[in-house]
Write a protein that holds these residues in place. Structure first.
Motif, PDB file in Angstrom:
ATOM      1  N   ARG A 404      10.048  36.183 -59.054  1.00 48.01           N
ATOM      2  CA  ARG A 404       9.063  36.354 -57.990  1.00 48.01           C
ATOM      3  C   ARG A 404       7.791  35.578 -58.298  1.00 48.01           C
ATOM      4  O   ARG A 404       7.414  35.403 -59.453  1.00 48.01           O
ATOM      5  N   GLU A 615       7.124  40.406 -53.199  1.00 48.62           N
ATOM      6  CA  GLU A 615       8.569  40.251 -53.366  1.00 48.62           C
ATOM      7  C   GLU A 615       9.052  38.816 -53.237  1.00 48.62           C
ATOM      8  O   GLU A 615      10.199  38.507 -53.587  1.00 48.62           O
ATOM      9  N   PRO A 617      10.253  35.136 -53.652  1.00 47.34           N
ATOM     10  CA  PRO A 617      10.650  34.350 -54.826  1.00 47.34           C
ATOM     11  C   PRO A 617       9.859  33.061 -54.917  1.00 47.34           C
ATOM     12  O   PRO A 617       9.260  32.606 -53.929  1.00 47.34           O
ATOM     13  N   ARG A 618       9.837  32.455 -56.082  1.00 48.07           N
ATOM     14  CA  ARG A 618       9.170  31.170 -56.206  1.00 48.07           C
ATOM     15  C   ARG A 618       9.864  30.146 -55.321  1.00 48.07           C
ATOM     16  O   ARG A 618      11.080  30.220 -55.100  1.00 48.07           O
TER      17      ARG A 618
END
Length: 698
Positions: A404, A615, A617-618
């Protein structure tokens, strides 16, 4: 049957058995043996389909009497077996144990070799036919089909114990009929196939392959009108059998017949199409169906097919997976490795079209490389490692959930493996001084050059090397790739004049070398170019047109969610949040995780936006990572989410001198502008009294 003597004084005769029709047995002269009553033949049939395995007496009782067995059923079975032994081994002395129908533990087994049972001989001959070149295959298919005397176990058509074997063998027979016809058509004997195929589809109207073969045989016999009528009847038959839907092979066959009819009348004997047809026919006649040569040739064909356009790319992508699976089933590790490593099609877009397939292929290539080991053929190892690097683009090879954004950065094993694979592939290719291999390895290095933001200069250097290498060694596909890499990198570096030159050269090469997919990227770049020079208002029409023109380009990794990226351009080049209806009609596709927090913030759902940011994600390590970090900055700044702001600011810092345009598709303007917005929002969150006004400014 023939046996090794084991202390017995009689010489048993060879007995042959029949399942492909009524249950039967014959002596060496072909004289039927008297098997006795139906129950005797039923026991023999049941033991034959067990293929030498023991059938317990209790199972025989249950199979012979499907309802309630009589009180003396076990004794009856023993009587049937004794009668069969006398019929099959009439010369066996009294009290000598049978060496054919043997007692083994709790039951009985028939010890028959494969070459004395008609069903097994059929299977073996069919397997040889499938491996043979077409001329030889026709004779083998004929030999296999000649063993059939009627339906499998014809005198026991309704018994439950026979149903599975009956269905299996009948399916093999139908396949054999069609493959024999296919071999006849391939060898130029299409007329000989027509009559049998007519009977075949009449008896089995639901067999689409049978209809296709009949239409093809009629067409090759000069009866195209009948061929087209046959396809129309086939559609009706298939709808009757299975309802609406299907018929894809019928449609392809009709299109081929119509296309051939339009072009064959004027095609000269020396035209490319005619040469192709004759050569392909010669290949089919000469090369066995399941040979390694066919696997290698198919790999080369798929590689060329992938660059012919949208349809070819989709077909190549679909069949490549099946080809790799077929190569792996050979058990030949080096052959499988060569097939996997042969697909060196230039790849420029860093989001996989089918991430699941790409990830599985990357893992398959890694396993193949591991089986070869570090001492395996270095060129083959370099190819496999290049496949790992190319197919691990973005997050396709991820085998756990993505980390995350709100959490500290962490090492991701799948990314490290792909990066190391790319480095080793380039090192091996340089050592071997193989230009084509080095071009493929550099493609992998490009795909793994997104470890951090701000990699445009490195990508420009990779593209420059690849362009020179490909130009010097006549590798047109990789020269186009090198220039496309440069086009994207130069857009990110803001050198639009140099990017314009690359776009023109790409279009020229694409036309000359029939690489239509390359122009998809130049069309997108020109819309970006208009936006950078004349603003969003002028570029809006260009983007509308390019979205429509490239929607069916066969690259869902590129086009999926592309309309959302375009809609973000005026938002991200301005200072406000999006309007409430700006994205209502658009499918965000793969970009939903990074768009949702922004849309929630824009709707006033502050807490929901903050939860979404916690929440998210990268962003993937690909051509759009800078753009997506910019989107996260805008969303986090609007709701004061400090962890995401700090992380996004830190990631984007490496691209401070670039424009958020490195994809060559869209531009969100200079990265410095988004960094300043992050700095302002971070400063504002430390001053509680000014938080509300700061959020309004962002």
């Amino acid at each position: 049957m023939e046996f090794e003597p084991v202390g017995v004084e009689f010489e048993p005769v060879r007995v042959e058995f029949g399942l492909l029709g009524p249950v039967a047995a014959w002596d060496p002269d072909g004289t039927p043996l008297p098997l006795g009553a139906p129950r005797h033949r039923e026991v023999l049939g049941r033991l034959l389909i067990a293929r030498g395995r023991v059938v317990p007496v209790g199972q025989l009782v249950a199979d012979l009497w499907e309802d309630e067995p009589p009180a003396g059923a076990i004794g009856a079975v023993r009587t049937f077996v004794a009668a069969l032994r006398r019929a099959l081994e009439p010369a066996r002395p009294a009290r000598r144990p049978s060496r054919l129908l043997v007692t083994d533990g709790p039951g009985y087994a028939l010890r028959a070799r494969r070459d004395v049972v008609d069903a097994w001989r059929f299977e073996d001959t069919a397997a040889r036919a499938a491996e043979a070149a077409p001329h030889a295959a026709v004779a083998l298919w004929d030999e296999a089909l000649a063993r059939w005397r009627g339906p499998v176990l014809a005198d026991f058509a309704e018994v439950a114990w026979a149903a599975a074997e009956q269905a299996r063998l009948e399916a093999l027979r139908l396949d054999a009929v069609e493959r024999r016809a296919d071999a006849l058509v391939t060898t130029g004997a299409a007329r000989d196939a027509v009559a049998d195929l007519r009977a075949h589809v009449a008896a089995h109207p639901g067999r689409e392959d049978g209809w296709v073969l009949l239409a093809t045989a009629l067409d090759r016999s000069g009866r195209r009108g009948e061929a087209l009528d046959t396809l129309r009847h086939a559609r009706q038959a298939l709808v009757g059998a299975y309802g609406p839907g299907g018929g894809t092979a019928l449609a392809r066959t009709e299109a081929r017949i119509l296309s051939d009819r339009a072009g064959s009348a004027t095609e000269s004997a020396g035209a490319a199409g005619g040469i192709w047809d004759r050569t392909a026919a010669a290949w089919d006649r000469s090369v066995p169906a399941r040979s390694r040569a066919r696997l290698h040739a198919t790999a080369g064909l798929l590689r060329d097919l992938a660059v012919t356009g949208a349809d070819g790319l989709e077909e190549a992508r679909e069949h490549r997976r099946d080809l790799v699976a077929a190569a792996e089933t050979t058990g030949d590790d080096e052959l499988a490795a060569r097939i996997i490593g042969s697909y060196d099609v230039p790849a420029v877009w860093t989001r996989a079209d089918v991430p699941e397939d790409a990830g599985e292929l990357a893992r398959t290539a890694a396993r193949a490389a591991a089986r070869l080991g570090p001492d395996g053929p270095p060129a083959l190892r370099a190819r496999l490692l290049s496949v790992v690097a190319v197919e691990s683009r973005g997050d396709a090879a991820a085998d756990t959930a993505l980390p995350r954004v709100a959490e500290p950065p962490m090492a991701e094993p799948w990314r490290l493996r792909a990066h190391r694979a790319a480095e080793e592939a380039v090192r091996l290719a340089r050592r071997l001084q193989d230009p084509a291999l080095l071009a493929f390895a550099l493609n992998g290095a490009f795909m793994q050059s997104f470890a951090t933001c701000g990699s445009a200069a490195r990508r420009d250097a990779l593209g420059t090397e690849l362009t020179r290498l490909a130009g010097d060694h006549q590798l047109p596909g990789h020269e186009v790739l090198g220039r496309l890499i440069r086009l994207q990198a130069l857009a990110g570096l803001g050198d639009l004049a140099a990017a314009d030159t690359e776009a023109e050269e790409i279009d020229r090469l694409a036309h000359r070398h029939e690489r239509p997919l390359a122009t998809v990227f130049t069309a997108w770049y020109r819309a970006l170019r208009t936006c950078e020079s004349d603003g969003w208002s002028a570029a809006r029409a260009d983007y509308t047109r390019v979205l429509a023109e490239t929607a069916d380009c066969g690259m869902p990794g590129l086009t999926g969610g592309a309309a959302v990226l375009v809609a973000l351009v005026p938002v991200m080049r301005g200072d406000a949040l999006p309007g409430p209806d700006d994205f209502a009609h658009l499918d965000p596709g793969p970009y939903r995780p990074w768009l949702d927090p922004l849309l929630l913030a824009a709707s006033g759902a502050t807490e929901q936006a903050r939860r979404a940011l916690a929440e998210v994600p990268r962003p993937p390590h690909d051509l759009l990572q800078e753009a997506l970090w910019c989107v996260l900055i805008r969303a986090a700044a609007s709701v004061g989410h400090q962890p995401v702001l700090r992380r996004a600011r830190a990631e984007l810092a490496a691209a401070e001198a670039e424009s958020a345009a490195g994809s060559g598709l869209i531009s969100f303007g200079p990265v410095t502008r988004h960094l300043r917005a992050a700095d302002a929002a971070l400063a504002a969150t430390h001053a509680p009294s000014s938080t509300a006004s700061a959020r309004r400014r962002v």
